[in-house]
Design an enzyme around this catalytic site. Structure first.
Site, PDB file in Angstrom:
ATOM      1  N   THR A 119       0.941   6.832   3.457  1.00  0.00           N
ATOM      2  CA  THR A 119       2.122   6.913   4.308  1.00  0.00           C
ATOM      3  C   THR A 119       2.354   8.332   4.818  1.00  0.00           C
ATOM      4  O   THR A 119       1.983   9.316   4.157  1.00  0.00           O
ATOM      5  CB  THR A 119       3.365   6.444   3.508  1.00  0.00           C
ATOM      6  OG1 THR A 119       4.550   6.879   4.173  1.00  0.00           O
ATOM      7  CG2 THR A 119       3.394   7.048   2.112  1.00  0.00           C
ATOM      8  N   TYR A 143       8.593   8.196  -3.980  1.00  0.00           N
ATOM      9  CA  TYR A 143       7.714   7.254  -3.281  1.00  0.00           C
ATOM     10  C   TYR A 143       6.544   7.999  -2.638  1.00  0.00           C
ATOM     11  O   TYR A 143       5.377   7.681  -2.861  1.00  0.00           O
ATOM     12  CB  TYR A 143       8.512   6.483  -2.219  1.00  0.00           C
ATOM     13  CG  TYR A 143       7.643   5.738  -1.239  1.00  0.00           C
ATOM     14  CD1 TYR A 143       6.890   4.636  -1.647  1.00  0.00           C
ATOM     15  CD2 TYR A 143       7.554   6.147   0.103  1.00  0.00           C
ATOM     16  CE1 TYR A 143       6.076   3.961  -0.745  1.00  0.00           C
ATOM     17  CE2 TYR A 143       6.753   5.481   0.999  1.00  0.00           C
ATOM     18  CZ  TYR A 143       6.011   4.383   0.572  1.00  0.00           C
ATOM     19  OH  TYR A 143       5.201   3.730   1.462  1.00  0.00           O
TER      20      TYR A 143
HETATM   21  N1  LIG Z   1       6.385  -0.858   5.770  1.00  0.00           N
HETATM   22  C1  LIG Z   1       6.082   0.388   6.198  1.00  0.00           C
HETATM   23  O1  LIG Z   1       6.621   0.860   7.201  1.00  0.00           O
HETATM   24  C2  LIG Z   1       5.076   1.226   5.456  1.00  0.00           C
HETATM   25  C3  LIG Z   1       4.844   2.541   5.890  1.00  0.00           C
HETATM   26  C4  LIG Z   1       3.885   3.316   5.228  1.00  0.00           C
HETATM   27  C5  LIG Z   1       3.187   2.780   4.160  1.00  0.00           C
HETATM   28  N2  LIG Z   1       3.444   1.510   3.737  1.00  0.00           N
HETATM   29  C6  LIG Z   1       2.691   0.974   2.596  1.00  0.00           C
HETATM   30  O2  LIG Z   1       2.092  -0.258   2.980  1.00  0.00           O
HETATM   31  C7  LIG Z   1       1.984  -1.127   1.870  1.00  0.00           C
HETATM   32  C8  LIG Z   1       2.557  -2.485   2.227  1.00  0.00           C
HETATM   33  O3  LIG Z   1       3.934  -2.363   2.638  1.00  0.00           O
HETATM   34  P1  LIG Z   1       4.792  -3.641   3.001  1.00  0.00           P
HETATM   35  O4  LIG Z   1       5.878  -3.201   3.910  1.00  0.00           O
HETATM   36  O5  LIG Z   1       3.900  -4.748   3.406  1.00  0.00           O
HETATM   37  O6  LIG Z   1       5.437  -3.966   1.555  1.00  0.00           O
HETATM   38  P2  LIG Z   1       5.720  -5.386   0.865  1.00  0.00           P
HETATM   39  O7  LIG Z   1       6.676  -5.119  -0.245  1.00  0.00           O
HETATM   40  O8  LIG Z   1       6.081  -6.402   1.882  1.00  0.00           O
HETATM   41  O9  LIG Z   1       4.285  -5.767   0.267  1.00  0.00           O
HETATM   42  C9  LIG Z   1       3.819  -5.268  -0.958  1.00  0.00           C
HETATM   43  C10 LIG Z   1       3.218  -6.415  -1.724  1.00  0.00           C
HETATM   44  O10 LIG Z   1       2.693  -5.930  -2.955  1.00  0.00           O
HETATM   45  C11 LIG Z   1       3.033  -6.825  -3.995  1.00  0.00           C
HETATM   46  N3  LIG Z   1       3.067  -6.062  -5.255  1.00  0.00           N
HETATM   47  C12 LIG Z   1       3.859  -4.999  -5.561  1.00  0.00           C
HETATM   48  N4  LIG Z   1       3.619  -4.588  -6.813  1.00  0.00           N
HETATM   49  C13 LIG Z   1       2.630  -5.376  -7.312  1.00  0.00           C
HETATM   50  C14 LIG Z   1       1.955  -5.438  -8.557  1.00  0.00           C
HETATM   51  N5  LIG Z   1       2.261  -4.610  -9.565  1.00  0.00           N
HETATM   52  N6  LIG Z   1       0.988  -6.364  -8.717  1.00  0.00           N
HETATM   53  C15 LIG Z   1       0.683  -7.233  -7.717  1.00  0.00           C
HETATM   54  N7  LIG Z   1       1.299  -7.228  -6.513  1.00  0.00           N
HETATM   55  C16 LIG Z   1       2.267  -6.317  -6.322  1.00  0.00           C
HETATM   56  C17 LIG Z   1       4.370  -7.394  -3.601  1.00  0.00           C
HETATM   57  O11 LIG Z   1       4.638  -8.652  -4.210  1.00  0.00           O
HETATM   58  C18 LIG Z   1       4.220  -7.507  -2.076  1.00  0.00           C
HETATM   59  O12 LIG Z   1       3.716  -8.772  -1.693  1.00  0.00           O
HETATM   60  C19 LIG Z   1       2.711  -0.428   0.718  1.00  0.00           C
HETATM   61  O13 LIG Z   1       1.750   0.182  -0.114  1.00  0.00           O
HETATM   62  C20 LIG Z   1       3.550   0.615   1.419  1.00  0.00           C
HETATM   63  O14 LIG Z   1       3.780   1.734   0.580  1.00  0.00           O
HETATM   64  C21 LIG Z   1       4.371   0.719   4.363  1.00  0.00           C
END
Ligand SMILES: NC(=O)c1ccc[n+]([C@@H]2O[C@H](COP(=O)([O-])OP(=O)(O)OC[C@H]3O[C@@H](n4cnc5c(N)ncnc54)[C@H](O)[C@@H]3O)[C@@H](O)[C@H]2O)c1
Length: 327
Positions: A119, A143
């Site tokens: 990120t 984070y």
């Molecule tokens: N949404 C954004 O704008 C953004 C920006 C930068 C980075 N990210 C990164 O992208 C990735 C996905 O983000 P998102 O918005 O889809 O989040 P999200 O919460 O929708 O998806 C994350 C998924 O990981 C699963 N998960 C979490 N912990 C777990 C564990 N211990 N074991 C198994 N599964 C687990 C959750 O159930 C969920 O389905 C993340 O790593 C986030 O840090 C997101």
């Protein structure tokens, strides 16, 4: 590129599910591994769902041995900055500890190709705008620190034993599948676009602007919103880069264009034809004033270019939220 099985860890979540849709469209086979803590079973439509936790090493091994993935894309993490300030240990345990479990299982299973969701929050406060990958990394919340630690672990593993990874530093993911099948669904929702849309729909009282006194063109925070399907496209390219024998890399994923919160609210009003009631609140801890990507490396290394505008993002998000019955 021939068809490959890809283990999509966290693939029941927002970005992971869109990535599965894109991978399947290219003829790959996405296998989702998710504990459904924040994901949705209904989002897993393009391959099998294996329910399991990042910390469950034997379950991970079982799934890897059954499906023999050629590469792993790792989305699973806790993602909410505010929560990370309130409960940092959960973030380090899940995002850092959980990833150590995952890469250990992968190494045991002989899988050495890995794409990681990092990120722009690893940069912290910008020294220069737009931000390139060599911008200094001083994250300002747990984070962001948890993601930076994983980046460093992956670099160590590459140096040690050629464990190949592409670290993708997303800016602000937004928008939804244009086919309306899946979209952004976090609970609680804290991201600006869904919150503004829910306010326009009357599902929440209004939109609170956290800080109007930043040193930006209109005083509100500036973000680089990138369409989730453009992100998905970049993941498929990153996997194909590794499958073709490419070396490890770190790549920003953003459009290179910043949108202030006030500008965003105007787009939401235009797309929806509705008003968005706005309140002004204090700055929020852990927020950076401006985050905009220099995305030239993604173009050079992956041949990737974002194709969708902020209007496309809000239009697809509006469609997804309109089709859902609950807030
Ligand atoms: N949404 C954004 O704008 C953004 C920006 C930068 C980075 N990210 C990164 O992208 C990735 C996905 O983000 P998102 O918005 O889809 O989040 P999200 O919460 O929708 O998806 C994350 C998924 O990981 C699963 N998960 C979490 N912990 C777990 C564990 N211990 N074991 C198994 N599964 C687990 C959750 O159930 C969920 O389905 C993340 O790593 C986030 O840090 C997101």
């Amino acid at each position: 590129m021939h068809m490959a099985t890809i283990l999509v860890v966290g693939g029941a979540g927002y970005i992971g599910a869109h990535c599965c849709l894109d991978l399947a469209g290219r003829g790959h086979r996405p296998v989702v591994y998710d504990n459904l803590s924040n994901g949705h079973e209904s989002f897993v439509q393009w391959g099998p769902l294996e329910i399991g936790d990042l910390h469950d090493r034997s379950r991970l091994r079982e799934v890897m041995d059954r499906h023999r993935p050629a590469a792993i894309i790792h989305f699973a993490a806790l993602i909410e900055v505010g929560l990370s300030l309130a409960d940092p240990l959960s973030f380090y345990q899940n995002n850092v500890g959980g990833t150590i479990g995952l890469v250990s299982a992968a190494s045991e299973a002989g899988i050495d190709k890995f794409v990681f969701s990092s990120t722009c929050a690893t940069y912290g406060v910008p020294q220069a705008t737009p931000m390139a990958e060599d911008h200094r990394q001083v994250p300002i919340n747990p984070y962001g620190r948890s993601k930076l630690m994983v980046e460093q672990i992956l670099a160590d593993l590459d140096a040690l034993r050629g464990f190949r990874s592409v670290v993708l530093r997303y800016f602000n993911a937004a928008g939804a599948d244009e086919g309306g099948r899946i979209g952004e669904w976090h609970d609680p929702e804290t991201h600006a676009i869904p919150v503004a849309i829910e306010a326009a729909m009357g599902r929440r009282a209004g939109f609170t602007i956290n800080g109007s006194d930043y040193d930006t063109r209109d005083g509100t925070c500036i973000r680089d919103f990138i369409h989730v399907m453009d992100l998905a496209d970049a993941h498929a390219r990153a996997v194909e880069h590794l499958l073709a024998g490419g070396t490890s890399a770190t790549v920003n994923l953003g459009t290179g264009t910043g949108t202030s919160l006030l500008e965003l609210l105007d787009v939401v009003r235009t797309v929806s034809g509705r008003n968005v009631p706005v309140a002004r609140g204090p700055r929020r801890a852990g927020d950076s004033p401006s985050l905009v990507a220099d995305n030239r490396r993604a173009k050079a290394l992956l041949g990737w270019e974002p194709k969708r505008s902020i209007e496309d993002i809000v239009t697809s998000a509006w469609r997804w939220h309109s089709s859902r019955n609950t807030g």
